[in-house]
Design a protein around this motif. Sequence first.
Motif, PDB file in Angstrom:
ATOM      1  N   GLU A  39       0.715  -1.301  -0.041  1.00  0.00           N
ATOM      2  CA  GLU A  39       0.014   0.005   0.220  1.00  0.00           C
ATOM      3  C   GLU A  39       0.892   1.409  -0.063  1.00  0.00           C
ATOM      4  N   ARG A  40       1.923   1.194   0.908  1.00  0.00           N
ATOM      5  CA  ARG A  40       2.897   2.535   0.957  1.00  0.00           C
ATOM      6  C   ARG A  40       3.644   2.454  -0.255  1.00  0.00           C
ATOM      7  N   PHE A  41       3.848   1.467  -1.056  1.00  0.00           N
ATOM      8  CA  PHE A  41       4.669   1.344  -2.232  1.00  0.00           C
ATOM      9  C   PHE A  41       4.032   2.239  -3.458  1.00  0.00           C
ATOM     10  N   TYR A  43       1.436   4.179  -2.619  1.00  0.00           N
ATOM     11  CA  TYR A  43       1.191   5.754  -2.168  1.00  0.00           C
ATOM     12  C   TYR A  43       2.483   6.530  -2.342  1.00  0.00           C
ATOM     13  N   TYR A  44       3.690   6.061  -2.189  1.00  0.00           N
ATOM     14  CA  TYR A  44       5.014   6.881  -2.150  1.00  0.00           C
ATOM     15  C   TYR A  44       5.389   6.806  -3.599  1.00  0.00           C
ATOM     16  N   GLY A  45       5.100   5.778  -4.230  1.00  0.00           N
ATOM     17  CA  GLY A  45       5.301   5.922  -5.863  1.00  0.00           C
ATOM     18  C   GLY A  45       4.631   6.864  -6.521  1.00  0.00           C
ATOM     19  N   LEU A 138      -8.167   1.832   4.510  1.00  0.00           N
ATOM     20  CA  LEU A 138      -7.022   0.766   4.829  1.00  0.00           C
ATOM     21  C   LEU A 138      -6.187   1.424   5.799  1.00  0.00           C
ATOM     22  N   LYS A 139      -5.592   2.481   5.731  1.00  0.00           N
ATOM     23  CA  LYS A 139      -4.544   2.783   6.506  1.00  0.00           C
ATOM     24  C   LYS A 139      -4.622   2.619   8.141  1.00  0.00           C
ATOM     25  N   PRO A 140      -5.529   3.386   8.712  1.00  0.00           N
ATOM     26  CA  PRO A 140      -5.837   3.250  10.274  1.00  0.00           C
ATOM     27  C   PRO A 140      -6.218   2.011  10.596  1.00  0.00           C
ATOM     28  N   PHE A 164       6.555  -3.668  11.722  1.00  0.00           N
ATOM     29  CA  PHE A 164       5.440  -3.096  10.804  1.00  0.00           C
ATOM     30  C   PHE A 164       5.854  -1.722  10.065  1.00  0.00           C
ATOM     31  N   TYR A 165       6.550  -0.903  11.126  1.00  0.00           N
ATOM     32  CA  TYR A 165       7.134   0.463  10.584  1.00  0.00           C
ATOM     33  C   TYR A 165       8.109   0.229   9.400  1.00  0.00           C
ATOM     34  N   MET A 166       8.671  -0.851   9.609  1.00  0.00           N
ATOM     35  CA  MET A 166       9.922  -1.453   8.598  1.00  0.00           C
ATOM     36  C   MET A 166       9.240  -1.728   7.085  1.00  0.00           C
ATOM     37  N   GLY A 167       7.999  -2.482   7.206  1.00  0.00           N
ATOM     38  CA  GLY A 167       7.442  -2.664   6.287  1.00  0.00           C
ATOM     39  C   GLY A 167       6.950  -1.433   5.285  1.00  0.00           C
ATOM     40  N   ILE A 168       6.314  -0.470   6.254  1.00  0.00           N
ATOM     41  CA  ILE A 168       6.160   0.776   5.439  1.00  0.00           C
ATOM     42  C   ILE A 168       7.142   1.440   4.917  1.00  0.00           C
ATOM     43  N   ASN A 169       8.344   1.569   5.346  1.00  0.00           N
ATOM     44  CA  ASN A 169       9.552   1.912   4.592  1.00  0.00           C
ATOM     45  C   ASN A 169      10.222   1.303   3.710  1.00  0.00           C
ATOM     46  N   PHE A 300       5.348  20.055  12.825  1.00  0.00           N
ATOM     47  CA  PHE A 300       6.359  19.123  12.516  1.00  0.00           C
ATOM     48  C   PHE A 300       5.888  18.895  10.836  1.00  0.00           C
ATOM     49  N   TRP A 301       4.674  18.307  10.766  1.00  0.00           N
ATOM     50  CA  TRP A 301       4.499  17.715   9.698  1.00  0.00           C
ATOM     51  C   TRP A 301       4.387  18.755   8.340  1.00  0.00           C
ATOM     52  N   ALA A 302       4.092  19.884   8.906  1.00  0.00           N
ATOM     53  CA  ALA A 302       3.953  20.940   7.734  1.00  0.00           C
ATOM     54  C   ALA A 302       5.129  21.103   7.052  1.00  0.00           C
ATOM     55  N   PHE A 304       7.971  18.679   7.622  1.00  0.00           N
ATOM     56  CA  PHE A 304       8.510  17.295   6.973  1.00  0.00           C
ATOM     57  C   PHE A 304       7.786  17.032   5.615  1.00  0.00           C
ATOM     58  N   GLU A 305       6.346  17.285   5.506  1.00  0.00           N
ATOM     59  CA  GLU A 305       5.690  17.047   4.291  1.00  0.00           C
ATOM     60  C   GLU A 305       5.986  17.764   3.246  1.00  0.00           C
ATOM     61  N   GLN A 306       6.705  18.674   3.283  1.00  0.00           N
ATOM     62  CA  GLN A 306       7.393  19.426   1.849  1.00  0.00           C
ATOM     63  C   GLN A 306       8.061  18.502   1.019  1.00  0.00           C
ATOM     64  N   GLY A 424      14.432  13.504  13.042  1.00  0.00           N
ATOM     65  CA  GLY A 424      13.358  14.303  13.497  1.00  0.00           C
ATOM     66  C   GLY A 424      12.182  13.330  13.623  1.00  0.00           C
ATOM     67  N   GLU A 425      11.989  12.657  12.736  1.00  0.00           N
ATOM     68  CA  GLU A 425      10.828  11.828  12.502  1.00  0.00           C
ATOM     69  C   GLU A 425      11.006  10.755  13.460  1.00  0.00           C
ATOM     70  N   LEU A 426      12.214  10.160  13.876  1.00  0.00           N
ATOM     71  CA  LEU A 426      12.362   9.124  14.854  1.00  0.00           C
ATOM     72  C   LEU A 426      12.094   9.695  16.061  1.00  0.00           C
ATOM     73  N   SER A 455      -3.603  15.657  13.016  1.00  0.00           N
ATOM     74  CA  SER A 455      -2.422  16.716  13.177  1.00  0.00           C
ATOM     75  C   SER A 455      -1.697  16.229  11.764  1.00  0.00           C
ATOM     76  N   ILE A 456      -1.346  15.196  11.559  1.00  0.00           N
ATOM     77  CA  ILE A 456      -0.971  14.730  10.027  1.00  0.00           C
ATOM     78  C   ILE A 456      -1.517  15.600   8.937  1.00  0.00           C
ATOM     79  N   SER A 457      -2.872  15.197   9.089  1.00  0.00           N
ATOM     80  CA  SER A 457      -3.752  15.911   7.805  1.00  0.00           C
ATOM     81  C   SER A 457      -3.420  17.404   7.781  1.00  0.00           C
TER      82      SER A 457
HETATM   83  N1  GLN Z   1       6.020   7.418   6.719  1.00  0.00           N
HETATM   84  C1  GLN Z   1       4.784   6.912   7.544  1.00  0.00           C
HETATM   85  C2  GLN Z   1       3.751   6.265   6.901  1.00  0.00           C
HETATM   86  O1  GLN Z   1       3.549   6.563   5.588  1.00  0.00           O
HETATM   87  C3  GLN Z   1       4.767   8.228   8.415  1.00  0.00           C
HETATM   88  C4  GLN Z   1       4.107   9.241   7.558  1.00  0.00           C
HETATM   89  C5  GLN Z   1       3.124  10.000   8.430  1.00  0.00           C
HETATM   90  O2  GLN Z   1       2.709   9.520   9.718  1.00  0.00           O
HETATM   91  N2  GLN Z   1       2.919  11.264   8.215  1.00  0.00           N
HETATM   92  O3  GLN Z   1       2.891   5.798   7.232  1.00  0.00           O
END
Ligand code: GLN
Length: 509
Positions: A39-41, A43-45, A138-140, A164-169, A300-302, A304-306, A424-426, A455-457
């Motif tokens: 799913e993250r593949f 999304y990020y792709g 899906l995500k939540p 699980f977070y490793m799978g995401i990344n 933070f996310w404002a 990071f998410e640039q 920072g994320e960690l 907050s992420i949104s």
């Molecule tokens: N990289 C993580 C994910 O996609 C965290 C991203 C986030 O929470 N904004 O799940």
Amino acid sequence: MATASNPATNGQIDSELDRSGLGGHPRGLTTLFFTEMWERFSYYGMRALLVLYMTTAVAGGGLGLDTKTATGIYGAYTGSVYLMSIPGGWIADNVLGARRSVLWGGIIIALGHYSMAVPSIYTFFPGLVLIVLGTGLLKPNVSAIVGSLYSETDPRRDAGFSIFYMGINLGAFIAPLICSYLGEKIDWHLGFGAAGIGMTLGIIQYIAGRDRLAGIGEAPAFPKEMIKRNAIRGVLFMALSCGAVGFLWFGPEIVQKNKMLILISVIVLFLVWLFTGFLKTEEKKPVAVIVILFLFSIIFWATFEQAGSSFNLFADRFTDRSVPASIQGLLPAWLQSQVQDGFPAGWFQSVNSIFLIALAPVFSWLWMKMGENQPSSPAKFSIGLFFVGVGALVLMLASGAIAGPGSTVSPMWLIGVYLAHTIGELCLSPVGLSTTTKLAPARLSGLMMGVWFLSISFGNFFAGEVAGEFGSKDALISLFGKVATGPVIAAIILLALTPSIRKLMGKVR
Ligand code: GLN
């Protein structure tokens, strides 16, 4: 938020625990690991291509939008993805159950990517909306199912989430390499299609592994009539959320211009209602802490998410992406010709994930080693904010190093930015999630998890807005200067507040 409870795992004695999955974890974790990886593949792709595709001239196969419009759409899209996890969690709890929500979410996401694989503006926006809706389902819920694989006291619980977070990344690392190559070098729509294929593989393995999740995340045992009523409410909830974002971003000009002000007013009204009309006295202290962390998390996310917007544009327009001749010589002939005029800009999108995979174990080790002496949650938040600010500062310096129009700077700048951002994320992301769950009063656990996603949104919404200032050298220095100053000031304020926040936190660290 979905609570995919699995009474079967609660109260089991050690010898009965399922250890047949990844690293001695329950078998279900293996399935969820790969579902979320794919799913993250997807999304990020797709995300790695989105802004570049929108800003590329029509002659180059893009949409030919100006950067302000493109980054605005990008912010609305990524913000909506996280916003939708609130109705998505509600639908799981009240209609579908978490397990089926993940399946339906995956199918809707894949349809969204395939829709974008069709080269037409008429399939582009519906594709984005489908991905938003599907990810909300899906995500939540996939995360909630991970939680329900373990009893509250299972010592493997935190490690399970780390795996699980490793799978995401892992998904987030591989995706830009493939999708950006296909999209930037061959055809944008091929890149979008590849994202869809990734999600499809995720669905196939989710269905193939369904036995491993038997009895977990079941649909609620409500009477049929009630499920029907809830289904209608759930659909309305999603439609209204989508409609609200659509109205703010594409509605009357006066609304569009003031959308950030409107968003801030919504936050303030929500908080006032929470504290004056909803919370019981004993709930006020812990929730106040969650709210404080929520506000800093937005900042933070404002920043990071640039990554997918202004940083991606910086990679595309101002970063030297040529492959040194010595390395080119090592590549197979077909790839040599492909990278002759530089590697894809989107490849930088993988840097955060690879740093994360490398550094996550280091941080786990560090916190464990420090034990009682490790910084408290608000202090870690402050460190996270500081590093995200430092990352932006590096990019401001990089912008200053641009010699003139048409010239580029070393790729090491962006790599440095992503290194700082990953640190920072960690410090912030896992802490935010776990502190929220620890502080939330039991009756509000779902709502408080929603607040974290919110907050992420909101961070993504603001990120899109700020990235709209992307331009030439001077505009960049001013843009990244501002983006750096905000979180660093926030870090200092939070550090000063930390002793008072800790008093409010009681026993939670
Ligand atoms: N990289 C993580 C994910 O996609 C965290 C991203 C986030 O929470 N904004 O799940």
